[in-house]
Design a protein around this motif. Sequence first.
Motif, PDB file in Angstrom:
ATOM      1  N   HIS A  66       0.831  -1.208   0.000  1.00  0.00           N
ATOM      2  CA  HIS A  66       0.000   0.000   0.000  1.00  0.00           C
ATOM      3  C   HIS A  66       0.864   1.258   0.000  1.00  0.00           C
ATOM      4  CE1 HIS A  66      -3.318   2.655   0.700  1.00  0.00           C
ATOM      5  NE2 HIS A  66      -2.797   3.078   1.831  1.00  0.00           N
ATOM      6  N   GLU A  67       0.520   2.186  -0.899  1.00  0.00           N
ATOM      7  CA  GLU A  67       1.177   3.476  -1.075  1.00  0.00           C
ATOM      8  C   GLU A  67       2.575   3.387  -1.677  1.00  0.00           C
ATOM      9  OE1 GLU A  67       0.913   5.756   2.544  1.00  0.00           O
ATOM     10  OE2 GLU A  67      -1.015   6.598   1.928  1.00  0.00           O
ATOM     11  N   SER A  68       2.999   2.179  -2.110  1.00  0.00           N
ATOM     12  CA  SER A  68       4.304   2.087  -2.765  1.00  0.00           C
ATOM     13  C   SER A  68       4.215   2.531  -4.220  1.00  0.00           C
ATOM     14  CB  SER A  68       4.844   0.663  -2.688  1.00  0.00           C
ATOM     15  OG  SER A  68       4.013  -0.235  -3.405  1.00  0.00           O
ATOM     16  N   LEU A  69       3.005   2.623  -4.769  1.00  0.00           N
ATOM     17  CA  LEU A  69       2.788   3.026  -6.155  1.00  0.00           C
ATOM     18  C   LEU A  69       1.681   4.064  -6.225  1.00  0.00           C
ATOM     19  CD1 LEU A  69       3.153   2.600  -9.289  1.00  0.00           C
ATOM     20  CD2 LEU A  69       1.347   0.863  -9.107  1.00  0.00           C
ATOM     21  N   LYS A  70       1.924   5.103  -7.030  1.00  0.00           N
ATOM     22  CA  LYS A  70       0.899   6.102  -7.308  1.00  0.00           C
ATOM     23  C   LYS A  70       0.766   6.251  -8.822  1.00  0.00           C
ATOM     24  CE  LYS A  70       1.355   8.503  -2.936  1.00  0.00           C
ATOM     25  NZ  LYS A  70       1.422   9.790  -2.209  1.00  0.00           N
ATOM     26  N   VAL A  71      -0.458   6.458  -9.269  1.00  0.00           N
ATOM     27  CA  VAL A  71      -0.750   6.554 -10.701  1.00  0.00           C
ATOM     28  C   VAL A  71      -1.104   7.996 -11.047  1.00  0.00           C
ATOM     29  CG1 VAL A  71      -2.241   5.778 -12.578  1.00  0.00           C
ATOM     30  CG2 VAL A  71      -1.561   4.163 -10.774  1.00  0.00           C
ATOM     31  N   HIS A 131      17.343   0.128  -4.797  1.00  0.00           N
ATOM     32  CA  HIS A 131      17.439   0.943  -3.578  1.00  0.00           C
ATOM     33  C   HIS A 131      16.399   0.488  -2.547  1.00  0.00           C
ATOM     34  CE1 HIS A 131      17.471   4.559  -0.991  1.00  0.00           C
ATOM     35  NE2 HIS A 131      16.157   4.442  -1.032  1.00  0.00           N
ATOM     36  N   ASN A 132      15.171   0.263  -2.997  1.00  0.00           N
ATOM     37  CA  ASN A 132      14.093  -0.093  -2.074  1.00  0.00           C
ATOM     38  C   ASN A 132      14.296  -1.458  -1.428  1.00  0.00           C
ATOM     39  OD1 ASN A 132      12.717   2.288  -2.307  1.00  0.00           O
ATOM     40  ND2 ASN A 132      11.159   1.514  -3.723  1.00  0.00           N
ATOM     41  N   GLN A 133      15.117  -2.293  -2.031  1.00  0.00           N
ATOM     42  CA  GLN A 133      15.394  -3.601  -1.433  1.00  0.00           C
ATOM     43  C   GLN A 133      16.544  -3.548  -0.433  1.00  0.00           C
ATOM     44  OE1 GLN A 133      15.110  -6.903  -4.547  1.00  0.00           O
ATOM     45  NE2 GLN A 133      14.928  -5.050  -5.794  1.00  0.00           N
ATOM     46  N   LYS A 138      11.886   3.682   2.055  1.00  0.00           N
ATOM     47  CA  LYS A 138      11.406   3.289   0.723  1.00  0.00           C
ATOM     48  C   LYS A 138      10.964   4.504  -0.093  1.00  0.00           C
ATOM     49  CE  LYS A 138      11.782  -0.925   2.291  1.00  0.00           C
ATOM     50  NZ  LYS A 138      13.012  -1.704   1.976  1.00  0.00           N
ATOM     51  N   GLN A 139      11.173   4.409  -1.403  1.00  0.00           N
ATOM     52  CA  GLN A 139      10.736   5.452  -2.321  1.00  0.00           C
ATOM     53  C   GLN A 139       9.476   5.002  -3.054  1.00  0.00           C
ATOM     54  OE1 GLN A 139      12.555   8.458  -2.558  1.00  0.00           O
ATOM     55  NE2 GLN A 139      13.570   7.535  -0.789  1.00  0.00           N
ATOM     56  N   THR A 140       8.582   5.922  -3.279  1.00  0.00           N
ATOM     57  CA  THR A 140       7.339   5.628  -3.989  1.00  0.00           C
ATOM     58  C   THR A 140       7.588   5.503  -5.494  1.00  0.00           C
ATOM     59  OG1 THR A 140       6.140   6.938  -2.351  1.00  0.00           O
ATOM     60  CG2 THR A 140       4.971   6.427  -4.386  1.00  0.00           C
ATOM     61  N   GLU A 259       9.063  10.740  -0.798  1.00  0.00           N
ATOM     62  CA  GLU A 259       8.897  11.266  -2.153  1.00  0.00           C
ATOM     63  C   GLU A 259      10.070  12.106  -2.617  1.00  0.00           C
ATOM     64  OE1 GLU A 259       5.086  10.475  -4.151  1.00  0.00           O
ATOM     65  OE2 GLU A 259       7.225  10.409  -4.394  1.00  0.00           O
ATOM     66  N   ASN A 260      10.855  12.628  -1.680  1.00  0.00           N
ATOM     67  CA  ASN A 260      11.954  13.531  -1.977  1.00  0.00           C
ATOM     68  C   ASN A 260      11.489  14.934  -2.361  1.00  0.00           C
ATOM     69  OD1 ASN A 260      13.209  10.708  -3.073  1.00  0.00           O
ATOM     70  ND2 ASN A 260      14.684  11.946  -1.972  1.00  0.00           N
ATOM     71  N   THR A 261      10.220  15.080  -2.630  1.00  0.00           N
ATOM     72  CA  THR A 261       9.701  16.391  -2.989  1.00  0.00           C
ATOM     73  C   THR A 261       8.208  16.409  -2.740  1.00  0.00           C
ATOM     74  OG1 THR A 261       9.598  18.062  -4.751  1.00  0.00           O
ATOM     75  CG2 THR A 261       9.212  15.809  -5.406  1.00  0.00           C
TER      76      THR A 261
END
Length: 263
Positions: A66-71, A131-133, A138-140, A259-261
């Motif tokens: 959940h929330e690891s991906l945004k469209v 990176h996320n592994q 974690k980055q989205t 998100e970094n931003t």
Amino acid sequence: MEDQDKRYAFPWGFHLGDLKKGSESMPLYTASSDGGFCLLYDKASEAKADNLLESLCLELLSTMPHESLKVDLFDFGKKKFYHLSPLQYIHLFQTAYNPEMMSTRFEALEEIIFSRYQELLCCHRPSISEHNQKSKLKQTYHLVLMNLENFPTDEIELRRINNFVESAAKAGVYIIAFGNQEIEESESENTQALLQNLKKLRITEGEFAITEEIFEFVELLKDHTFEPLDLQKSYIMQQILTNADLEKLLDPESIKLEENTKV
């Protein structure tokens, strides 16, 4: 924790449908390492194209953490993806539906890509998936749906489009462009840059043309039929919303997504 980190890797392929032979069925994926693809259709096939894109997005959103991906959808005009719309309220889906919003959103995604290259990617972590592994922070991921009839506009410099397409995947941003096959005749350099940089999946008169560019093992199509992905979208969407509610009950510090931003 190791298994959980593996779940934060972006899937190796986009699930386009299944190959059928009698009672046998095997999923057909196209590699995500290419950064995405372009879906081109004729007027008679537009509904099939929309159905595939919506099913693909919902499957990714429901199977990834959940929330690891945004469209992000770049489109205006008639509404296409009714089952994605409710996900706006939990910030998993958003639409840029006029030129100003598209420009702002594109700049925000550019900033995400740039900052990740500057701050996170290196020889030991050459992609956000890797990176996320390895990182607790974690980055989205972002999946960007672009209606080629509306975006990119000529106001955006060609070099920015090229840089975006060439840099996006390693930075965790994936692109699915879509549009009527007539768009291939466009005189826009920006549109042509996207068309040239993305592999193409075509639908004509409701029939999908699965080429070697899309699927390596095309010889299987000689004795298998292809059925495009067609999920029970209302059920999947409700499942995603339910998971979002459950997530609120969990410790928010268990996994951090950054998100970094601001976007």
